[in-house]
Design a protein around this motif. Sequence first.
Motif, PDB file in Angstrom:
ATOM      1  N   GLU A  62       0.707  -1.200   0.057  1.00  0.00           N
ATOM      2  CA  GLU A  62      -0.060  -0.089  -0.118  1.00  0.00           C
ATOM      3  C   GLU A  62       0.827   1.330  -0.072  1.00  0.00           C
ATOM      4  N   PHE A  63       2.163   1.108   0.308  1.00  0.00           N
ATOM      5  CA  PHE A  63       2.874   2.333   0.436  1.00  0.00           C
ATOM      6  C   PHE A  63       4.400   2.430  -0.016  1.00  0.00           C
ATOM      7  N   ASP A  64       4.589   3.774  -0.675  1.00  0.00           N
ATOM      8  CA  ASP A  64       5.830   3.985  -1.484  1.00  0.00           C
ATOM      9  C   ASP A  64       6.994   3.967  -0.214  1.00  0.00           C
ATOM     10  N   ALA A  65       6.690   4.149   0.852  1.00  0.00           N
ATOM     11  CA  ALA A  65       7.733   4.190   2.023  1.00  0.00           C
ATOM     12  C   ALA A  65       7.109   3.938   3.314  1.00  0.00           C
ATOM     13  N   VAL A  66       8.133   3.258   4.084  1.00  0.00           N
ATOM     14  CA  VAL A  66       7.574   3.116   5.468  1.00  0.00           C
ATOM     15  C   VAL A  66       8.784   3.672   6.309  1.00  0.00           C
ATOM     16  N   PHE A  67       8.328   4.492   7.445  1.00  0.00           N
ATOM     17  CA  PHE A  67       9.274   5.298   8.051  1.00  0.00           C
ATOM     18  C   PHE A  67       9.226   4.970   9.677  1.00  0.00           C
ATOM     19  N   SER A  68      10.222   5.258  10.335  1.00  0.00           N
ATOM     20  CA  SER A  68      10.060   4.909  11.895  1.00  0.00           C
ATOM     21  C   SER A  68      11.389   5.755  12.377  1.00  0.00           C
ATOM     22  N   HIS A  69      10.749   6.577  13.337  1.00  0.00           N
ATOM     23  CA  HIS A  69      11.859   7.346  14.043  1.00  0.00           C
ATOM     24  C   HIS A  69      11.833   7.169  15.670  1.00  0.00           C
ATOM     25  N   ASN A  70      12.725   6.863  16.152  1.00  0.00           N
ATOM     26  CA  ASN A  70      12.785   6.572  17.575  1.00  0.00           C
ATOM     27  C   ASN A  70      11.811   5.753  18.374  1.00  0.00           C
ATOM     28  N   ALA A  71      11.511   4.649  17.642  1.00  0.00           N
ATOM     29  CA  ALA A  71      10.447   3.694  18.068  1.00  0.00           C
ATOM     30  C   ALA A  71      10.900   2.263  18.021  1.00  0.00           C
ATOM     31  N   LEU A  72      11.676   1.838  17.057  1.00  0.00           N
ATOM     32  CA  LEU A  72      11.880   0.539  16.837  1.00  0.00           C
ATOM     33  C   LEU A  72      12.901  -0.386  18.091  1.00  0.00           C
ATOM     34  N   HIS A  73      13.159   0.579  18.937  1.00  0.00           N
ATOM     35  CA  HIS A  73      14.109  -0.041  20.050  1.00  0.00           C
ATOM     36  C   HIS A  73      13.073  -0.729  21.153  1.00  0.00           C
ATOM     37  N   GLU A  74      11.700  -0.335  20.939  1.00  0.00           N
ATOM     38  CA  GLU A  74      10.806  -0.634  21.810  1.00  0.00           C
ATOM     39  C   GLU A  74      10.106  -2.129  21.396  1.00  0.00           C
TER      40      GLU A  74
ATOM     41  N   MET B 255       6.076  -5.970   3.335  1.00  0.00           N
ATOM     42  CA  MET B 255       4.791  -6.484   2.887  1.00  0.00           C
ATOM     43  C   MET B 255       4.042  -5.376   2.624  1.00  0.00           C
ATOM     44  N   ALA B 256       4.269  -4.081   3.530  1.00  0.00           N
ATOM     45  CA  ALA B 256       3.487  -3.044   3.370  1.00  0.00           C
ATOM     46  C   ALA B 256       4.038  -2.137   2.077  1.00  0.00           C
ATOM     47  N   LEU B 257       4.967  -2.271   1.642  1.00  0.00           N
ATOM     48  CA  LEU B 257       5.700  -1.630   0.559  1.00  0.00           C
ATOM     49  C   LEU B 257       5.234  -2.073  -0.589  1.00  0.00           C
ATOM     50  N   LYS B 258       5.041  -1.030  -1.694  1.00  0.00           N
ATOM     51  CA  LYS B 258       5.020  -1.358  -2.998  1.00  0.00           C
ATOM     52  C   LYS B 258       6.335  -1.989  -3.439  1.00  0.00           C
ATOM     53  N   PRO B 259       6.358  -2.647  -4.378  1.00  0.00           N
ATOM     54  CA  PRO B 259       7.925  -3.108  -5.182  1.00  0.00           C
ATOM     55  C   PRO B 259       8.391  -1.736  -5.485  1.00  0.00           C
ATOM     56  N   GLY B 260       9.656  -1.870  -5.220  1.00  0.00           N
ATOM     57  CA  GLY B 260      10.571  -0.450  -5.330  1.00  0.00           C
ATOM     58  C   GLY B 260      10.551   0.494  -4.125  1.00  0.00           C
ATOM     59  N   GLY B 261       9.559   0.224  -3.244  1.00  0.00           N
ATOM     60  CA  GLY B 261       9.626   1.017  -1.946  1.00  0.00           C
ATOM     61  C   GLY B 261      10.858   0.966  -1.060  1.00  0.00           C
ATOM     62  N   ARG B 262      10.516   2.005  -0.006  1.00  0.00           N
ATOM     63  CA  ARG B 262      11.837   1.661   0.749  1.00  0.00           C
ATOM     64  C   ARG B 262      11.514   2.025   2.453  1.00  0.00           C
ATOM     65  N   PHE B 263      12.246   1.452   3.122  1.00  0.00           N
ATOM     66  CA  PHE B 263      11.995   1.363   4.563  1.00  0.00           C
ATOM     67  C   PHE B 263      13.103   2.245   5.333  1.00  0.00           C
ATOM     68  N   VAL B 264      12.941   3.445   5.814  1.00  0.00           N
ATOM     69  CA  VAL B 264      14.032   4.267   6.667  1.00  0.00           C
ATOM     70  C   VAL B 264      13.752   4.572   7.769  1.00  0.00           C
ATOM     71  N   GLY B 265      14.573   4.306   8.891  1.00  0.00           N
ATOM     72  CA  GLY B 265      14.374   4.824  10.100  1.00  0.00           C
ATOM     73  C   GLY B 265      15.596   4.905  10.864  1.00  0.00           C
ATOM     74  N   GLU B 266      15.570   5.282  12.259  1.00  0.00           N
ATOM     75  CA  GLU B 266      16.416   5.686  12.805  1.00  0.00           C
ATOM     76  C   GLU B 266      15.875   5.276  14.417  1.00  0.00           C
ATOM     77  N   PHE B 267      16.877   4.726  15.173  1.00  0.00           N
ATOM     78  CA  PHE B 267      16.391   4.520  16.842  1.00  0.00           C
ATOM     79  C   PHE B 267      17.809   4.385  17.519  1.00  0.00           C
ATOM     80  N   PRO B 268      17.736   4.182  18.720  1.00  0.00           N
ATOM     81  CA  PRO B 268      18.756   3.834  19.559  1.00  0.00           C
ATOM     82  C   PRO B 268      19.531   2.495  19.429  1.00  0.00           C
ATOM     83  N   GLY B 269      20.796   2.536  19.395  1.00  0.00           N
ATOM     84  CA  GLY B 269      21.288   1.296  18.855  1.00  0.00           C
ATOM     85  C   GLY B 269      22.087   0.691  20.108  1.00  0.00           C
TER      86      GLY B 269
END
Length: 236
Positions: free
Chosen positions: A77-89, A102-116
């Motif tokens: 359904e989406f061109d991009a999936v994004f997450s900021h400061n949440a994936l560490h939870e 699975m949420a992304l259309k072919p060619g879509g991107r997953f971008v994020g940042e979280f504590p490492g």
Amino acid sequence: MLCAAQRTDDVVGLLALKTGERLLDIGCGNGYLSAQLANQGAEVVGFDINPERVLAARAWGLEVKRGNAEELYFHQEFDAVFSHNALHEMHQADQVASGAFMALKPGGRFVGEFPGRGHALLIRRALSGALERRSINLMGMERWYLPNAHEYQRVLERAGFHVSHISWFEQPMSAELSIGDWIRNNCGHYLQAVPMEMRIPFLEEVTEELVSDLLDGSGRWTVDATRLRFKAHRKA
């Protein structure tokens, strides 16, 4: 030391959002950053598990769905999936990555940042040590998912992504309040293990231990923060 706005500029730049794109923001929180992304001309759908945060995000005029990001149910359904400061939870990292794929259309991107890996390590060590001295069980205290870059790249690749960028780096940040208040806001589960009548001396002891490492000469506290930033693609 970076301000709050600067701390989001780089990952938003990595997202490179285009007008008209459809974006899923997982762990959107109160919706402040989601609203900024929507102002760039994207169609943003927020997603968060906390009902109060969902209501706050909707107050920005956003479409926001409540749910567990470890159980995403979207299909191309989406061109991009994004997450900021949440994936560490989210400890079920493979499920989150697979759901994003699975949420992304072919060619879509997953971008994020979280504590490492190593995030707030001095603070967490001080808290754990103070609990041990009180013979309090530490089971379950480490509630954050804090991978290094190699570990998280493997998570993304197992989900089917091609990883074009991933980095781990230290990013000390101002606590913007006392270290005791920062601990209450971010590490409250440590305090919950301490009887109410012992919490003030407990925090005083932890604070004293951290003074030499995290308090500067002007009385400003710094958190020994780390970040993990990434961009991954679902191949067309």
